[in-house]
Each structure stands twice: as C-alpha cells, then as structure tokens.
Design a protein around this motif. Structure first.
Motif, mmCIF file in Angstrom:
data_model
loop_
_atom_site.group_PDB
_atom_site.id
_atom_site.type_symbol
_atom_site.label_atom_id
_atom_site.label_comp_id
_atom_site.label_asym_id
_atom_site.label_seq_id
_atom_site.Cartn_x
_atom_site.Cartn_y
_atom_site.Cartn_z
ATOM 1 N N GLU A 434 2.208 -9.124 -5.188
ATOM 2 C CA GLU A 434 1.484 -10.003 -4.281
ATOM 3 C C GLU A 434 0.654 -9.199 -3.279
ATOM 4 O O GLU A 434 1.016 -8.074 -2.922
ATOM 5 C CB GLU A 434 2.475 -10.898 -3.521
ATOM 6 C CG GLU A 434 3.239 -11.863 -4.409
ATOM 7 C CD GLU A 434 4.149 -12.767 -3.602
ATOM 8 O OE1 GLU A 434 4.221 -12.565 -2.376
ATOM 9 O OE2 GLU A 434 4.777 -13.652 -4.201
ATOM 10 N N PRO A 435 -0.455 -9.795 -2.803
ATOM 11 C CA PRO A 435 -1.233 -9.125 -1.751
ATOM 12 C C PRO A 435 -0.460 -9.144 -0.434
ATOM 13 O O PRO A 435 0.376 -10.017 -0.205
ATOM 14 C CB PRO A 435 -2.501 -9.970 -1.668
ATOM 15 C CG PRO A 435 -2.084 -11.323 -2.147
ATOM 16 C CD PRO A 435 -1.044 -11.079 -3.206
ATOM 17 N N GLN A 436 -0.757 -8.179 0.417
ATOM 18 C CA GLN A 436 -0.088 -8.095 1.708
ATOM 19 C C GLN A 436 -1.121 -7.752 2.779
ATOM 20 O O GLN A 436 -2.090 -7.049 2.517
ATOM 21 C CB GLN A 436 1.017 -7.032 1.688
ATOM 22 C CG GLN A 436 2.076 -7.290 0.612
ATOM 23 C CD GLN A 436 3.222 -6.303 0.669
ATOM 24 O OE1 GLN A 436 3.745 -6.007 1.738
ATOM 25 N NE2 GLN A 436 3.609 -5.783 -0.487
ATOM 26 N N ALA A 437 -0.885 -8.259 3.968
ATOM 27 C CA ALA A 437 -1.809 -8.028 5.075
ATOM 28 C C ALA A 437 -1.639 -6.613 5.610
ATOM 29 O O ALA A 437 -0.518 -6.150 5.829
ATOM 30 C CB ALA A 437 -1.566 -9.045 6.188
ATOM 31 N N THR A 438 -2.739 -5.916 5.806
ATOM 32 C CA THR A 438 -2.712 -4.567 6.359
ATOM 33 C C THR A 438 -3.227 -4.586 7.796
ATOM 34 O O THR A 438 -3.724 -5.608 8.282
ATOM 35 C CB THR A 438 -3.574 -3.614 5.511
ATOM 36 O OG1 THR A 438 -4.926 -4.114 5.467
ATOM 37 C CG2 THR A 438 -3.027 -3.516 4.100
ATOM 38 N N SER A 439 -3.130 -3.442 8.443
ATOM 39 C CA SER A 439 -3.505 -3.364 9.857
ATOM 40 C C SER A 439 -4.969 -3.006 10.082
ATOM 41 O O SER A 439 -5.428 -3.028 11.224
ATOM 42 C CB SER A 439 -2.622 -2.329 10.570
ATOM 43 O OG SER A 439 -2.735 -1.066 9.950
#
Length: 518
Positions: A434-439
């Motif tokens: 799954e995609p994940q939010a990065t900073s």
C-alpha cells in the motif's frame, strides 16, 4: 509439520536448487537441469504467492529467517520467470564452446541462487551475505570475456561500487539490530510501523540504506559501469537489467516503514534519483547504439522507481519494477531485431508536430488526467500524474510517426485506454503493498513536477531543435554524459588501480609508401 514450515522449506529449496545445480556441470553444461530448476522455482513461487495473497493458506513464518510477505513472493515469481527465459536464451547463445558453456552456466546458477536468497530473506545478515554473493558471482559473468578492455574496466568499477553499497547496507542493518535488538526484518517492520518518529541512529540507518540503494541502482555519478558492461554476453546484460539492478528499489520497499519516517533519506532519493531520471532519459536520446540506449534507459527507470519510493508510492514502485524487468528482459534478448527496427525508423521520413499539435495534445492529455483525478478524488502526490500527462501528450502530438500515422481520435482513445489500464494496475497492486504518506509533502511533489517539466522541454529541444547552432554545445554535453563517468573513472584508477588486458595483435592502418603525400 505445519504449512508454515513447509512453505519456508519450499522457498529455501529454490536457492538451494540453483546452488546444487551449479556444481552439476563439471563434465558438460547441463542446460536441461538448469531449466528444470527454473521451472520448479517458478511453480513454487507462483503457487506460494497465489495461496498467500488469496489467504487460502496461512503460511506465517514457520522458519523465521524466511519471509512469506506478498512483495517477496511476487519478486520471487518475477525472478524465476526471468531466470527461465534467460536460461532458454543462453542455451542457444552460448552454444559452440563446451568450456565456456560450463563456466557460464555455473556462475549463472550461482548468481540466480543468491538473487532468490535475497528475495526470500527475513534475516538481515542473510540478506547482506546474499547481496555480496550476487556481486561476486556477477563479477565473473561481467568479465566472461577477459580480453575485452571495456568489459574489464566496467567490472572493476562495478566491483568498487558494489563494495561501497555493501558497506552502507551492512552499516545500516547493524544499526537497526542494535536499535531494535533483532536481526529479523519482520520485527523491525512491526516496530517501525507503530513508531511516530525515528531516533538519530535509525535516521542514519535509513540514510545508509538509501545510499546503498542509489549505488546499487547505478545512479549518477556512479553510473559508468552500467553503460560499459554491455561488452558482456547479451543474456548477462538482460539478467543484470531485468533482475539484479532493481534490487535497490526492492530494498526500499522492504524497509518502507523506515523510509517514510526519514526526511533526509527521502530527499536524498528525490534529489539524486530525480536528477538521474531526467538527465539519463535525455542522454539516452543522443545515443545511437541499442544496448547503450537501453542502459541509459535503465538508469532513468531506476531513478524514477526510487523517486516513487521517496514519495510513498510503494505500490507504483512495485508495479514499475515488474514492468521494467519484463520489458528489459525482452529488449536485451531481442536487441538484434531492435537494431533493424531502429534503422528503419531513422531512414523513414517523419513529420514533426506543429505548434497547434503540441497545444492540442497537451490540452487533451491534461484533460484526461485531470478528469480521472477528479472523478476518483485521487490524493497527492500529483507529480507522477504530471509525468503521465506528458507521456500522453507526446503520444498524441507525435501521432504522425516515421512508419505509421494515426488520427487524433484514435490517439485520444488509445491514451484513455492506457490511462484506465495504468489506474487499474496501480489499484490492483494495493493488495500486495500500500502507499504511505511521507514527510516531503508538497515540497517534494513540486520538486519532481519541476524536473518532469524540464524533461519535457529538454525532449523537445533535443529531438526537434538539435540542428540549431545554440544547441550544438548542449548536444555535445548530453552525448558525453556531462563527462561524469570520465572523472569517476580517473578517480577509481587513481585510488584503486588495475591492469587492463592488452589487445592481442591490434590492428594497424597500413598505407603503402607510394600512397603517402609528401
């Protein structure tokens, strides 16, 4: 014995079979045996992957050193498929010299064994050992023709860079062990998945793993060896580009929870990977040799895959990895036919797009992409969609090609089909990763959007305005790869010199004395 243990033993049997088969070629090259091993590996990996992803069998972790994660099983299936195709092609390609056949298939089997071992490893030290084993075995294939100077020089540089990547990889995993008191990737994955931030030590581990991935993927400026190893046998180039060089991207996907918490590692991938993506793609346009063009293309694609990881689009990175592997295996093994096709395209007359064509194509392509984003309320990052809009713009604007010509309506329909197919494939990979939010957020998205726009401008200038006097110096700089490899090669030979082979009976231009001008 539980299904988890059976599954673990079956996965370990794949590299074991490749290692055992490597020593079965003392008298003659037993191609049938190696093909049988590749087929068996393909059956085991696909069966395990389907059962695990569908949830019909709960494998778990019977043997902790072996992973049953869907990403690893997909990669194992891909590598097994590439292995089978490569062995079949190599059987005809290497026919004729029994000694060369035995030497080639032995090192090929060892290389495939270590590649599969990396993919199924859940123990970080086992992964590092297998990673080192890949570079050592691959080195023997890269210098398969030791009399070729370019091949030996490329293998020498690859040897140095491989040690650098392995050093950073080992440093990263050792730091992770002391921080989390476990060598198991699954334990570290679970710990980091619940963490809100990283310690300073984990930050360094993320940076070290990112550097290892960049070096492994031959990103600028440590890229020259990848261009020069085309001197190796064609199936070796196919294996390298389709199944080995993308292990850097696989490493980032495996350590995704660590990467998404490290802004420094994300920006490192975005800057170096982003610049490599654009510059390598533009340099590729200036090259004439098919294999060299494919090598520059690989650099660009690997950079884009690392950028996707830095943006948190791990499902897109995995899809990209699979598509790139299949394409590069086909392209290298079919490079002979590609030469003829390339010559036909160059000799055929083409009609360059007009300014109206460019504006119309840009509006239509952008409209299709924006409509899709709005219809499904797709979230950021949006820079990959900008790249897709650029690709569709080129498809529609250049509809009057060298060998074919199509209408605007047909190209728009094709663009819509490609857009839907891409979206469905991207959504389908969500079942695996799954995609994940990065900073990096908006800043990273803007940076990549800027680079993609610069690529579009550079593409138009290099392809349609290369004869302009102002473009002469720019064309030479791109053709030379900005001389980066020359500087790196000189530094390598100064710090770690090697002896290159001397050509036997080099050719000399012999001109009769009576034909010389006085």
């Amino acid at each position: 014995m539980t299904s988890a243990w059976i599954g673990s033993l079956l996965l370990l049997a794949i590299p074991a079979m490749f290692f055992i088969s490597a020593w079965a070629h003392e008298r003659r090259a037993n191609w049938q045996l190696t093909m049988g091993v590749a087929v068996t590996a393909l059956v085991i990996s696909i069966s395990s992957g389907v059962l695990a992803i569908a949830g019909w069998v709960e494998f778990g972790h019977g043997f902790d050193w072996v992973t049953h994660e869907p990403v690893s099983l997909v990669m194992l299936s891909l590598i097994s498929f590439i292995s089978y195709i490569n062995v079949r092609y190599s059987r005809s390609y290497m026919a004729g010299n029994g000694e060369e056949e035995r030497r080639y298939i032995r090192w090929l089997s060892i290389t495939l064994g270590f590649v599969t071992l990396v993919v199924v490893s859940n123990h970080m030290l086992m992964m590092v050992v297998a990673w080192i084993g890949i570079s050592v075995a691959l080195h023997q294939l890269l210098i398969f023709y030791p009399e070729r100077q370019r091949a030996v020089l490329a293998a020498h540089k690859k040897y140095i860079f491989a040690r650098i990547a392995e050093g950073f990889l080992l440093a990263g995993v050792v730091i992770l062990y002391f921080q989390h008191d476990s060598w198991l990737i699954s334990d570290i994955y679970d710990n980091l998945s619940q963490a809100q931030g990283l310690s300073y030590a984990d930050q360094f581990a993320a940076l070290f793993l990112a550097v290892a991935a960049l070096v492994k993927c031959a990103q600028l400026p440590l890229h020259g060896w990848l261009i020069q190893v085309v001197e190796a046998p064609t199936p070796v180039s196919a294996l390298l580009h389709a199944g080995i060089i993308n292990l850097g991207g696989f490493l980032m996907i495996v350590f995704a929870p660590l990467l998404i918490l490290s802004s420094a590692a994300q920006w490192l991938l975005l800057i170096i990977g982003g610049l490599t993506t654009v510059l390598a793609a533009l340099v590729m346009m200036t090259r004439a040799t098919v294999k060299v063009r494919l090598a520059w293309s690989t650099m660009s694609q690997m950079g884009l895959m690392l950028v996707e990881c830095a943006l948190g689009l791990f499902e897109l990175a995995l899809l990209h990895l699979i598509a790139h592997s299949c394409y590069k295996a086909y392209a290298f093994l079919n490079s002979g036919s590609e030469v003829e096709a390339t010559m036909k395209k160059r000799l055929a007359k083409s009609t360059p797009p007009s300014r109206f064509d460019w504006w119309m194509a840009a509006i239509l392509a952008s409209g299709l992409v924006i409509a899709l984003i709005m219809a499904f309320a797709l979230p950021a990052p949006y820079s990959p969609w900008i790249l897709l809009a650029i690709a569709l713009t080129l498809l529609i604007a250049e509809r009057r090609g060298r060998l074919t010509s199509a209408s605007v309506l047909s190209m728009v329909a094709l663009a819509a089909v490609l857009l839907v197919a891409y979206s469905l494939q991207k959504m389908g990979v969500h079942f695996i990763v799954e995609p994940q939010a990065t900073s990096v957020g908006l800043a990273g998205d803007v940076w990549m959007a800027f680079l993609f726009v610069m690529f579009f401008i550079g593409y138009i200038l290099l392809r349609y305005h290369r004869d302009h006097p102002a473009m002469a110096a720019t064309w030479r700089a791109f053709y030379a790869g900005f001389y980066l490899d020359e500087y790196v090669t000189r530094l390598n030979l100064r710090l770690y010199p090697t002896r290159l082979p001397v050509r036997f009976k080099p050719k000399h231009l012999k001109i009769p004395k009576e034909e010389l001008f006085k």
